[in-house]
Write a protein that holds these residues in place. Structure first.
Motif, PDB file in Angstrom:
ATOM      1  N   PRO A 446       0.753  -1.296  -0.135  1.00 39.98           N
ATOM      2  CA  PRO A 446      -0.037  -0.102  -0.055  1.00 39.98           C
ATOM      3  C   PRO A 446       0.935   1.308  -0.067  1.00 39.98           C
ATOM      4  N   ALA A 447       0.754   1.925  -1.208  1.00 38.40           N
ATOM      5  CA  ALA A 447       1.882   3.119  -1.262  1.00 38.40           C
ATOM      6  C   ALA A 447       0.855   4.256  -1.945  1.00 38.40           C
ATOM      7  N   PHE A 448       1.048   5.495  -1.477  1.00 41.28           N
ATOM      8  CA  PHE A 448       0.093   6.434  -1.961  1.00 41.28           C
ATOM      9  C   PHE A 448       0.763   7.794  -2.173  1.00 41.28           C
ATOM     10  N   SER A 449       0.328   8.524  -3.204  1.00 36.47           N
ATOM     11  CA  SER A 449       0.803   9.661  -3.609  1.00 36.47           C
ATOM     12  C   SER A 449      -0.037  10.881  -2.998  1.00 36.47           C
ATOM     13  N   LEU A 450       0.924  11.533  -2.160  1.00 42.15           N
ATOM     14  CA  LEU A 450       0.375  12.949  -1.752  1.00 42.15           C
ATOM     15  C   LEU A 450       0.197  14.083  -2.757  1.00 42.15           C
ATOM     16  N   SER A 451      -0.820  14.026  -3.620  1.00 38.63           N
ATOM     17  CA  SER A 451      -0.473  14.890  -4.866  1.00 38.63           C
ATOM     18  C   SER A 451      -1.015  16.420  -4.512  1.00 38.63           C
ATOM     19  N   SER A 452      -0.176  17.253  -5.228  1.00 38.16           N
ATOM     20  CA  SER A 452      -0.262  18.774  -4.705  1.00 38.16           C
ATOM     21  C   SER A 452      -0.928  19.559  -5.419  1.00 38.16           C
ATOM     22  N   LEU A 453      -1.220  20.853  -5.233  1.00 38.90           N
ATOM     23  CA  LEU A 453      -1.766  21.875  -5.818  1.00 38.90           C
ATOM     24  C   LEU A 453      -0.791  22.201  -6.899  1.00 38.90           C
ATOM     25  N   SER A 454      -1.135  22.787  -7.958  1.00 31.52           N
ATOM     26  CA  SER A 454      -0.184  22.850  -9.074  1.00 31.52           C
ATOM     27  C   SER A 454       0.829  23.988  -9.062  1.00 31.52           C
ATOM     28  N   TRP A 455       0.351  25.164  -8.767  1.00 27.26           N
ATOM     29  CA  TRP A 455       1.222  26.220  -8.774  1.00 27.26           C
ATOM     30  C   TRP A 455       1.964  26.434 -10.227  1.00 27.26           C
ATOM     31  N   ASP A 456       1.362  26.001 -11.163  1.00 27.56           N
ATOM     32  CA  ASP A 456       1.631  26.075 -12.672  1.00 27.56           C
ATOM     33  C   ASP A 456       2.975  24.915 -12.676  1.00 27.56           C
ATOM     34  N   TYR A 457       3.038  24.192 -11.951  1.00 23.23           N
ATOM     35  CA  TYR A 457       4.283  23.191 -11.768  1.00 23.23           C
ATOM     36  C   TYR A 457       4.617  22.495 -13.111  1.00 23.23           C
ATOM     37  N   GLY A 458       3.772  22.336 -14.073  1.00 21.27           N
ATOM     38  CA  GLY A 458       3.972  21.474 -15.372  1.00 21.27           C
ATOM     39  C   GLY A 458       5.099  22.404 -16.313  1.00 21.27           C
ATOM     40  N   THR A 459       4.364  23.735 -16.110  1.00 22.93           N
ATOM     41  CA  THR A 459       4.993  24.632 -17.232  1.00 22.93           C
ATOM     42  C   THR A 459       6.273  25.447 -16.597  1.00 22.93           C
ATOM     43  N   ILE A 460       6.324  25.937 -15.400  1.00 24.11           N
ATOM     44  CA  ILE A 460       7.197  26.841 -14.636  1.00 24.11           C
ATOM     45  C   ILE A 460       8.330  26.050 -14.322  1.00 24.11           C
ATOM     46  N   THR A 461       8.169  24.999 -13.353  1.00 19.31           N
ATOM     47  CA  THR A 461       9.446  24.546 -12.743  1.00 19.31           C
ATOM     48  C   THR A 461       9.690  22.987 -13.105  1.00 19.31           C
ATOM     49  N   TRP A 462       8.616  22.156 -13.629  1.00 21.51           N
ATOM     50  CA  TRP A 462       8.984  20.447 -13.750  1.00 21.51           C
ATOM     51  C   TRP A 462       9.811  20.570 -14.999  1.00 21.51           C
ATOM     52  N   HIS A 463      11.209  19.949 -14.637  1.00 25.12           N
ATOM     53  CA  HIS A 463      12.184  19.893 -15.353  1.00 25.12           C
ATOM     54  C   HIS A 463      12.776  21.045 -15.970  1.00 25.12           C
ATOM     55  N   THR A 464      12.588  22.122 -15.450  1.00 23.22           N
ATOM     56  CA  THR A 464      13.171  23.449 -16.402  1.00 23.22           C
ATOM     57  C   THR A 464      14.219  23.795 -15.635  1.00 23.22           C
TER      58      THR A 464
END
Length: 530
Positions: A446-464
């Protein structure tokens, strides 16, 4: 992170009967189950809010050490730092080697246009890019043209000798979509979207017709005598580009900013024959260990059962890896620090797993699962955080049939002001990727992802190249520390072992039979070496 279809959604302001042995810390009932107060949780909240170490930890890790690309000296330095921190808090910690990786270190990069005018360009080498051997190299630029087929590409290939080859599409706009939506007319927005979609499809066809992929094309150009590869991987946010790895072995691969890539592209396209000069300093190093950092607060009643606080430790190295996944790392370290201080004798062993080489395929957590079946068989819960700086807003059951019972029970330990943000969905579906929780889910734990509010993660900071300290929202991080520590405490104290019973997965239309639970995947243990 992957998005899942929600099956059953439960609000968190429900009433549950709690029967938990507190070893002297019995819950205090105040106005019903939703008002239960736990002395340990109160102590967690007080320590998190009044003595937070998050800012200092972030400064030391992200500003002082920086990015943590697997195989680099900075990754090793960060591992040593984390072990020292854990031990300073009285928590046993060690580095656990699980493989080897190509050794490499980034150095300064100077990229300039010297004709038809002089301009310093904003750009950086990709991870594992070769350097220029201490020299400044100068050449004209050439754009990868459109080919009817791979034979036409092969006929053209000698043209790249001694040139910098531009292999990315030039974006038709440097403004993010939100800017267009705020100021554009419907007609101009529709026109821009059509143009961008058309250009994207055409460029994909351009690459495809060479007979190569985005991975093999740079290698073919290198073998044909190109002097360097120039790319742009815009993230659709002003100033942000995705910075991944190079595939070349002898010539540099660099990413130019959208603005400067467009400038050079247009000058090349119009026949101005721009010339660039580059001095790229990077160096290959001896093979480096690939490792996880494992810390433990030993359980006193059930030491061979485990609650795991999980985050990946490595990052890409375009910036400092602040929100991917410095924030997850800091959350788990700070939660462990607080638990050791206010809950030093947990019922079950609380482990912290800071995984290496998640970015190349969940390798560290997959190795841990493969190497430690005795731990995996006795996991009470894994709580993983890995999608940015925002406060946690989503928790789903990962396909475990009774997860709603024990997760719901544990969530009542969490202060109302923290859990009010969270939407739960049960039973959900088993994760197969996205982050390290999936490595455990596939092994049936049993493993669970604590999924977060975006703060435009995908465009501003994810792998950037913009994933830096200043993008952290520390109030949200403190929220997540309290959530993680409270969940870990509740899971540790629960008299019952969490159920691993799985849902029956939906029918696979191609076979007419129920889908099977995903199987564990072995890690890559020799990265960039074979």
């Amino acid at each position: 992170m992957r998005k899942f279809k929600k099956l059953l959604v439960f609000p968190l302001a429900f009433s549950l009967t709690i029967a938990v042995a507190q070893r002297g810390n019995a819950p205090q009932f105040r106005g019903g189950a939703s008002q239960i107060k736990y002395p340990i949780v109160e102590a967690i909240v007080k320590e998190a809010n009044e003595n937070s170490q998050l800012e200092q930890l972030a400064h030391e890790l992200l500003d002082g050490i920086g990015p943590r690309l697997v195989g680099t000296p900075e990754m090793q330095q960060a591992g040593d730092w984390a072990i020292e921190k854990f031990k300073s808090w009285g928590i046993e910690a060690h580095s656990e080697k699980w493989g080897e990786w190509r050794g490499w270190q980034r150095g300064p990069a100077h990229i300039d246009m010297i004709y038809p005018r002089v301009k310093s360009l904003e750009g950086m080498q990709l991870a594992w890019s070769p350097g220029t051997n201490g020299k400044t190299i100068t050449a004209e630029t050439i754009i990868l043209p459109y080919f009817q087929d791979s034979l036409a590409f092969q006929k053209w290939l000698p043209e790249v000798k001694g040139k910098f080859v531009m292999i990315s599409m030039m974006q038709p706009t440097g403004r993010p979509d939100k800017n267009w939506e705020e100021y554009g007319t419907k007609e101009s927005i529709d026109k821009m979207n059509r143009e961008r979609d058309s250009l994207t499809r055409a460029w994909q066809k351009r690459i495809q017709n060479t007979g190569h992929t985005s991975r093999t094309l740079p290698v073919a150009l290198e073998k044909a005598g190109a002097l360097g590869i120039i790319t742009n991987n815009w993230s659709k946010a002003v100033g942000a580009d995705k910075i991944f790895g190079a595939y070349t072995k002898k010539i540099p691969t660099v990413n130019l900013s959208l603005e400067d890539y467009g400038l050079v592209y247009r000058l090349t396209q119009s026949g101005k024959k721009p010339k660039l000069s580059m001095k790229i300093e990077s160096k290959d190093l001896p093979v480096a260990p690939a490792f996880n950092i494992i810390a433990a607060i030993k359980g006193v009643e059930k030491p061979d059962e485990y609650v795991i606080l999980s985050a990946h430790f490595d990052s890409w190295d375009g910036a400092s890896g602040a929100t991917d996944n410095g924030t997850g790392t800091l959350t788990m370290m700070e939660a462990a620090r607080i638990l050791k201080k206010v809950y030093p004798n947990p019922k079950r062993t609380i482990l912290v797993g800071l995984w290496g080489s998640e970015e190349q395929g969940l390798n560290g957590s997959r190795a841990f699962v493969e190497d430690h079946p005795e731990i995996v068989a006795n996991i009470q819960a894994v709580f993983n955080q890995d999608n940015g700086t925002g406060r946690v807003t989503s928790l789903q059951g990962q396909g475990f049939l009774h997860a709603y019972e024990y997760l719901g029970r544990w969530l009542t330990y969490v202060p109302r002001e923290v859990r009010q943000h969270i939407e739960t969905s049960f039973p959900g579906y088993p994760g197969t990727g996205g982050s390290d929780f999936a490595s455990f889910v596939m092994a049936g734990a049993p493993a669970f992802s604590l999924s977060s509010l975006s703060w435009d993660y995908g465009t501003i900071t994810w792998h950037t190249n913009r994933d830096t300290y200043d993008k952290i929202v520390f109030d949200d991080l403190r929220n997540n520390v309290i959530l993680t520590a409270a969940l870990a405490y509740a899971a540790s104290e629960d008299p019952a072992k969490s159920s691993r019973e799985k849902i029956v997965l939906p029918i696979d239309p191609s076979t007419g039979k129920p889908r099977e639970w995903p199987k564990p995947v072995s890690p890559t243990r020799r990265g960039g070496l074979d």
